[in-house]
Structures are given as structure tokens and as C-alpha cells.
Design a protein around this motif. Structure first.
Motif, PDB file in Angstrom:
ATOM      1  N   ILE A 100     -38.793 -15.182  -6.820  1.00 24.70           N
ATOM      2  CA  ILE A 100     -40.046 -14.486  -6.485  1.00 24.70           C
ATOM      3  C   ILE A 100     -41.124 -14.763  -7.524  1.00 24.70           C
ATOM      4  O   ILE A 100     -42.273 -15.037  -7.194  1.00 24.70           O
ATOM      5  N   ILE A 101     -40.742 -14.678  -8.792  1.00 27.12           N
ATOM      6  CA  ILE A 101     -41.706 -14.795  -9.885  1.00 27.12           C
ATOM      7  C   ILE A 101     -41.559 -16.157 -10.552  1.00 27.12           C
ATOM      8  O   ILE A 101     -40.598 -16.413 -11.271  1.00 27.12           O
ATOM      9  N   HIS A 102     -42.514 -17.037 -10.303  1.00 27.02           N
ATOM     10  CA  HIS A 102     -42.502 -18.368 -10.893  1.00 27.02           C
ATOM     11  C   HIS A 102     -43.459 -18.467 -12.075  1.00 27.02           C
ATOM     12  O   HIS A 102     -43.212 -19.202 -13.024  1.00 27.02           O
ATOM     13  N   ARG A 103     -44.535 -17.737 -11.979  1.00 23.34           N
ATOM     14  CA  ARG A 103     -45.589 -17.812 -12.996  1.00 23.34           C
ATOM     15  C   ARG A 103     -46.483 -16.579 -12.824  1.00 23.34           C
ATOM     16  O   ARG A 103     -46.277 -15.764 -11.918  1.00 23.34           O
ATOM     17  N   PRO A 104     -47.502 -16.406 -13.661  1.00 25.30           N
ATOM     18  CA  PRO A 104     -48.371 -15.226 -13.548  1.00 25.30           C
ATOM     19  C   PRO A 104     -48.978 -15.032 -12.161  1.00 25.30           C
ATOM     20  O   PRO A 104     -49.129 -13.895 -11.692  1.00 25.30           O
ATOM     21  N   SER A 105     -49.328 -16.113 -11.485  1.00 21.68           N
ATOM     22  CA  SER A 105     -49.933 -15.991 -10.160  1.00 21.68           C
ATOM     23  C   SER A 105     -48.979 -15.334  -9.168  1.00 21.68           C
ATOM     24  O   SER A 105     -49.413 -14.639  -8.239  1.00 21.68           O
ATOM     25  N   SER A 106     -47.663 -15.564  -9.331  1.00 22.92           N
ATOM     26  CA  SER A 106     -46.684 -14.927  -8.445  1.00 22.92           C
ATOM     27  C   SER A 106     -46.704 -13.411  -8.632  1.00 22.92           C
ATOM     28  O   SER A 106     -46.620 -12.644  -7.660  1.00 22.92           O
ATOM     29  N   ILE A 107     -46.797 -12.980  -9.897  1.00 22.34           N
ATOM     30  CA  ILE A 107     -46.877 -11.548 -10.190  1.00 22.34           C
ATOM     31  C   ILE A 107     -48.141 -10.963  -9.582  1.00 22.34           C
ATOM     32  O   ILE A 107     -48.115  -9.908  -8.929  1.00 22.34           O
ATOM     33  N   GLY A 134     -55.096 -16.444 -18.896  1.00 26.58           N
ATOM     34  CA  GLY A 134     -54.568 -16.986 -17.644  1.00 26.58           C
ATOM     35  C   GLY A 134     -53.509 -16.130 -17.005  1.00 26.58           C
ATOM     36  O   GLY A 134     -52.815 -16.576 -16.086  1.00 26.58           O
ATOM     37  N   GLY A 135     -53.366 -14.884 -17.476  1.00 26.64           N
ATOM     38  CA  GLY A 135     -52.339 -13.989 -16.954  1.00 26.64           C
ATOM     39  C   GLY A 135     -51.030 -14.088 -17.713  1.00 26.64           C
ATOM     40  O   GLY A 135     -50.091 -13.334 -17.432  1.00 26.64           O
ATOM     41  N   LYS A 136     -50.957 -14.986 -18.669  1.00 21.96           N
ATOM     42  CA  LYS A 136     -49.706 -15.159 -19.422  1.00 21.96           C
ATOM     43  C   LYS A 136     -49.449 -13.980 -20.355  1.00 21.96           C
ATOM     44  O   LYS A 136     -48.299 -13.597 -20.578  1.00 21.96           O
ATOM     45  N   ASN A 137     -50.522 -13.421 -20.925  1.00 24.46           N
ATOM     46  CA  ASN A 137     -50.363 -12.310 -21.869  1.00 24.46           C
ATOM     47  C   ASN A 137     -50.399 -10.947 -21.191  1.00 24.46           C
ATOM     48  O   ASN A 137     -49.646 -10.037 -21.566  1.00 24.46           O
ATOM     49  N   ARG A 138     -51.281 -10.817 -20.204  1.00 26.08           N
ATOM     50  CA  ARG A 138     -51.412  -9.499 -19.585  1.00 26.08           C
ATOM     51  C   ARG A 138     -52.047  -9.632 -18.196  1.00 26.08           C
ATOM     52  O   ARG A 138     -52.961 -10.437 -17.986  1.00 26.08           O
ATOM     53  N   ILE A 139     -51.556  -8.810 -17.275  1.00 29.09           N
ATOM     54  CA  ILE A 139     -52.127  -8.682 -15.926  1.00 29.09           C
ATOM     55  C   ILE A 139     -52.255  -7.193 -15.636  1.00 29.09           C
ATOM     56  O   ILE A 139     -51.287  -6.441 -15.761  1.00 29.09           O
TER      57      ILE A 139
END
Length: 578
Positions: free
Chosen positions: A23-30, A53-58
Motif C-alpha cells: 500500500i505504502i510505496h512512498r510519501p505520495s501513497s500515504i 517532498g513529504g519525506k519528513n512530514r505530511i
């Protein structure tokens, strides 16, 4: 000697991390999963905050109905959901999410904080999932989900993340696809505290314009189809302006962006004889269909669907697109003759194919053939009657030059005549009026071995359009009759090209589509060739036939048949009026 390892049961931590990988491949999946949860909570305002880029926080904030305090612990458990309750509910899914896996999967690879409040709550509740702390706090009705330290516990996964800009682009791609479909929700997106996008609630047309641009709106046409089985709406690109914008393709099923080969192939095939085969038409298609006729539970990403009757869906979509393209491509019904080139002086010079390249350096003067008997007053009398105007010259044996009330038109004779013949043959075939001529002496054709099976499979198609073909050997066939329209053609070459075309087709093509492929090949071989001299009457006859012919804006291969230059555009080239 290799030591055999025993079979053991995975730990919950390991199995959960493997499941999360689906389900979760990268920040965009989240981001996708959390936005979909907000939509399912009936939010009409969603704000998104990304860091690096969503890597640290969303962070995703919505004003939906919130989560009850006593359901927060359950919300992060695997397969916990309020979307479906029994197996029969899978047949009537209307929500964006339903698998109950998103928050549980995210929790295995990141830290989650949930702040939520329902209408019945006097205050908000903050749930720190990592530290298992739940306490009262201030806040508005709705839910805020903060996700940080993504893949902190799986270094191997984190090192495969791309740069901040690449991950941001992936997030923006997901954001764009969702925003396009939900125009009744306002969205904003911030990156590193900078506002990148803000969309207010709006009508769908305006939302599409905001995201895909004014040129897409300008160069596309609306489609709309309603039936008991499914409804189709959206926009498709006008083939004449295919090269004016970057290819953009969006398919939505019940407001969900999906990837589906059946629908994509239906759209591509609807365009197949008005665009080059390698070109991809731009479109945004919204399909509404009863959930009982499709299976969305195919992949955890929920971007793939299976239809219970895929052939029916294919035919409806293809017929719908073809219907609107046919309306567009009827020159006679177009009140305003549009220009299918940009106002760029460099595009005033027609491009020549390799077959039509001239060797004579002085061709620009020498080969213009103008009928001197045509008087200006005669032209003026007829110019106003027709959209494609009146012919005044043949240029280089390839183009017709005509003029109407507002400008001049260049017509590619071969391309236009090819379309005229093709459409006539299609009508004759549909009405069973294709005539046949018997040959005094049968023609024997030697065919490559690889085409033998193709011939055996498709001989009924070929014979249904005026041929009478018999297989007389392992790689030989005898042609006893041919369609009457074929005149002075190399039948051997034509038959090999027909078999070659059929050899390339896959099983997605229907009987009629295969017939039309053969007819297109015959039309190409029997249309007027370059350097065939025409008189004014013949040229005007072609123009009038074009105005009565379906899809006459393009030839069978998708090349334009004519270009229009308004007097205003021409005046600009000569700086007139300045």
C-alpha cells in the motif's frame, strides 16, 4: 551441503511491514490514502502540508465528521473500517477507501498523531499513536492527521526514496488526480510552509481549466452519454489540435482515478483513423457505473478495476467517443472554419513527407498551376457558399489552394481523397453495397509463411468486402475477384499489405474494426497520388465531397487534410495595418 531452513510463522511486525509495502510505496501513497479518508468523511475543505517532498512530514486537515474518541484505538488496527460491514457490501462500494488497511499500514512505517472532533464532542482529542497517549485538546470539528519519520524503522526502504523534488512531484501528481474529480471540495497544498496550490469549490469545467489549463479547454470538446448501464461525461481533444498541448489522460470510475486497459484501448481505437497511431489523445473521462458491475477490490492501491462485462464497457465507451468525433469532423456542419495551426509564421510553410520531397530547386515558382480561365468575379460569387471555399490553383501537383470569405485554405489532395474513399467504402460495406469485379485470369499471390495463419483466420473478412480468395497451397492464394473500386493497382502488393496489417492486430479488435482496417488500406492505394494534374472543376469536386464526408479533417492515418490561414493572420505576416 546446503542447510535446510525450517518453516516458521512470521512475527506480526514483519508481516505488517510486508503488507504495508503493498500500500505504502512512498510519501505520495500515504497522501493518497489520507486524502481519500477525508473525502469519505464528507469533508468539503482539505488542507495539506508537506515537508521535504513529504519525506519528513505530511499533515492533512479536513472539516469532515471526525472520529469518535472510543474509536481512535480501533482506527489504527488492521482491517478496521466504517465503510463495509459484511461481504455483500463489497458489491456496492461507493467510498474511496474500504479495506481498513491505510492507517494500520502507515503506523508500521511512520509515526502518527491524530487530532479529531465530532459534532457531539465538546473538545478535540489528540491521539499520539507511537506513545499511546490520548488527551483532550483544542480544535475544530474534523480530523487532522500528522505523519512523520516515514520509513524511519526500515532504512532499506527510506534510502530508495528520491530527492525532495522528485517525491514532491509524485505527491502533486496524486493531488492533481484527486482534485480534478472532487470539484465540490476546496483544497490547498503547502510545501515547506509555502502555498503552492489553492482551489475553491467550483463547477467541474472551471476546476479542469484551473488544473489542465485554458488550452486544454479551448482545444477539447465536451462529451456526454447516458444509458441504463453507465454514464459518460468529460472532455476529449479535438484531433486537429492534438499537437498543441502535452498529452494528458485521466480516467475516473465513480470519481476514482483508475488505470484500465479496456477503457484506454476503447478511447485509442475511437481515435485510430483521425490521429497518428503512435500519438496519444488527451482526455478526461468520468464514468458512472453501478458498483455491482465492477470489482474495485483488485489491488490494495484501488487504482485497478475489473468489469463483469468488459466487452460491453469497451463498446459503449468507443461508440460514445466516435459519435462526438464524427460530429466534430463534419466540415459542412461547422459554421465557423477554425484554424488547425497556431498563428506562427514558421508554420505557414507546409511540411512535406519524404515521399513528396522535391528535387527541383526552383519548384516554388515553376510548378504552380493556375487555371487562367477562372475570373475574379466568378470566384467572388462562389466563395461565400462553401466553408472550404472555391479552388483557384493546384500547387506542385499535391495541394489545392482555395479561398473562402475569411482567408485561404490548403488541401492535401491525397489525404483528402483517401478519407473520401474510405468513408464511402465504410458506408457501402455497412449497407452491403460493395460491388465486385471478376478477373478474367486469377492472380496468384505468394505470401510469407507467417501470414498463412492470418489469412486462414481472416479470409471471411477479406472476402466480405468484394474479394474472392482461395488458398491453393501452403503459401499461395488465388484471387478470383476484387472490389470494383480497385483500379490499376498492384494486387500482389495490396494483398501483402492487408495481411501485414491484420497480422499486427490483437484480439481487442472487433469484426467491423478489422474490416475497416482493410478498407483503409484499399482507400490509401486508390486515392489520388502526387503530381496528378487536376482542373478547377475536379478540385472543386474534391472540396465539395470533403464538406459532405465524415471525419474529413484528417486522413485515415491521422494527418490533417487541410490548413486554414485567415486574412488577419496573413496581414500580420506582411505587417499590414501597422
Amino acid at each position: 551441503m546446503i542447510k535446510r531452513l525450517p518453516i516458521i510463522e512470521m512475527s506480526d511486525t514483519l508481516s505488517n511491514q510486508i503488507a504495508a509495502g503493498e500500500i505504502i510505496h512512498r510519501p505520495s501513497s500515504i497522501l493518497k490514502e489520507i486524502i481519500e479518508n477525508s473525502i469519505d468523511a464528507y469533508a468539503d475543505s482539505i488542507d495539506i502540508y508537506l515537508e521535504h517532498g513529504g519525506k519528513n512530514r505530511i499533515i492533512v486537515k479536513d472539516n469532515g465528521y471526525g472520529i469518535e474518541k472510543n474509536e481512535l484505538y480501533l482506527a489504527i488496527k488492521k482491517h478496521s473500517t466504517n465503510k463495509i460491514y459484511k461481504i455483500e457490501d463489497l458489491e456496492t462500494i461507493s467510498s474511496m477507501g474500504f479495506r481498513g488497511e491505510a492507517l494500520a499500514s502507515i503506523n508500521t512505517i511512520a509515526d502518527i498523531i491524530i487530532i479529531t472532533r465530532t459534532q457531539s464532542d465538546e473538545n478535540s482529542w489528540k491521539f499520539d499513536v507511537k506513545n499511546n497517549i490520548l488527551k483532550a485538546t483544542h480544535g475544530f470539528i474534523g480530523t487532522t492527521i500528522e505523519i512523520k519519520n516515514i520509513f524511519h524503522n526500515i532504512p532499506a526502504r527510506r534510502k530508495f526514496l528520491k530527492s525532495d523534488n522528485n517525491e514532491l512531484r509524485n505527491c502533486l501528481d496524486i493531488f492533481e488526480k484527486i482534485v480534478l474529480s472532487f470539484n465540490d471540495i476546496s483544497f490547498s497544498l503547502y510545501h515547506n510552509k509555502n502555498l503552492l496550490y489553492k482551489y475553491k469549490k467550483n463547477i467541474k469545467e472551471q476546476r479542469i481549466k484551473e488544473i489542465l489549463g485554458g488550452e486544454f479547454i479551448q482545444y477539447s470538446i465536451n462529451i456526454d452519454h447516458k444509458s441504463e448501464f453507465l454514464n459518460i461525461s468529460g472532455k476529449i481533444i479535438n484531433p486537429s489540435f492534438l499537437d498543441s498541448i502535452i498529452s494528458k489522460q485521466y480516467i475516473y470510475i465513480n470519481n476514482r482515478f483508475i488505470k484500465n486497459r479496456i477503457i484506454s484501448q476503447a478511447i485509442q481505437n475511437a481515435y485510430k483513423d483521425v490521429i497518428y497511431s503512435k500519438n496519444k489523445p488527451s482526455y478526461i473521462i468520468f464514468i458512472e457505473i453501478n458498483s455491482k458491475y465492477l470489482d474495485i477490490n483488485v489491488h490494495p492501491s484501488k487504482q485497478e478495476v475489473h468489469f463483469y462485462d468488459s466487452n460491453h464497457v469497451y463498446n459503449i465507451v468507443k461508440t460514445c467517443i466516435e459519435t462526438f468525433l464524427n460530429k466534430l469532423n463534419n466540415i459542412k456542419n461547422n459554421k465557423i472554419l477554425y484554424s488547425n495551426i497556431k498563428n506562427d509564421c514558421n508554420q505557414f510553410i507546409p511540411l512535406l513527407s519524404q515521399e513528396e520531397t522535391y528535387n527541383d530547386k526552383n519548384h516554388h515558382l515553376k510548378n504552380i498551376n493556375i487555371e487562367k480561365s477562372i475570373q475574379n468575379n466568378l470566384l467572388e460569387d462562389n466563395v461565400s457558399k462553401y466553408n472550404l471555399g472555391t479552388a483557384i490553383a493546384q500547387i506542385h501537383g499535391i495541394y489545392i489552394l482555395s479561398q473562402n470569405q475569411t482567408g485561404i485554405i490548403l488541401v492535401d489532395i491525397h489525404a483528402a481523397h483517401e478519407r473520401i474513399i474510405y468513408e464511402k467504402m465504410k458506408i457501402d460495406f455497412d449497407n452491403k453495397k460493395i460491388t465486385q469485379q471478376n478477373l478474367l485470369i486469377p492472380i496468384i499471390v505468394n505470401i510469407p509463411n507467417k501470414f498463412l495463419l492470418v489469412l486462414e483466420e481472416h479470409i471471411q473478412y477479406i472476402n466480405s468486402i468484394g474479394f474472392d480468395i482461395r488458398i491453393i497451397g501452403y503459401n499461395k492464394l488465388s484471387i478470383l475477384s476484387i472490389p470494383s473500386i480497385i483500379q490499376n493497382q498492384d494486387i500482389n502488393k495490396l494483398m501483402i499489405e492487408i495481411l501485414s496489417e491484420l497480422y499486427k492486430l490483437d484480439n481487442s479488435y472487433s469484426f467491423k474494426e478489422k474490416i475497416y482496417k482493410i478498407l483503409a488500406n484499399i482507400a490509401c492505394h486508390n486515392s489520388l497520388r502526387a503530381n496528378r494534374k487536376l482542373n478547377i472543376e475536379e478540385m472543386n469536386n474534391i472540396l465539395r465531397q470533403m464538406e459532405l464526408t465524415n471525419k474529413a479533417n484528417q486522413c485515415n492515418h491521422g494527418r490533417p487534410t487541410w490548413l486554414y490561414f485567415s486574412l488577419k493572420d496573413i496581414d500580420k505576416l506582411f505587417f499590414r495595418g501597422k
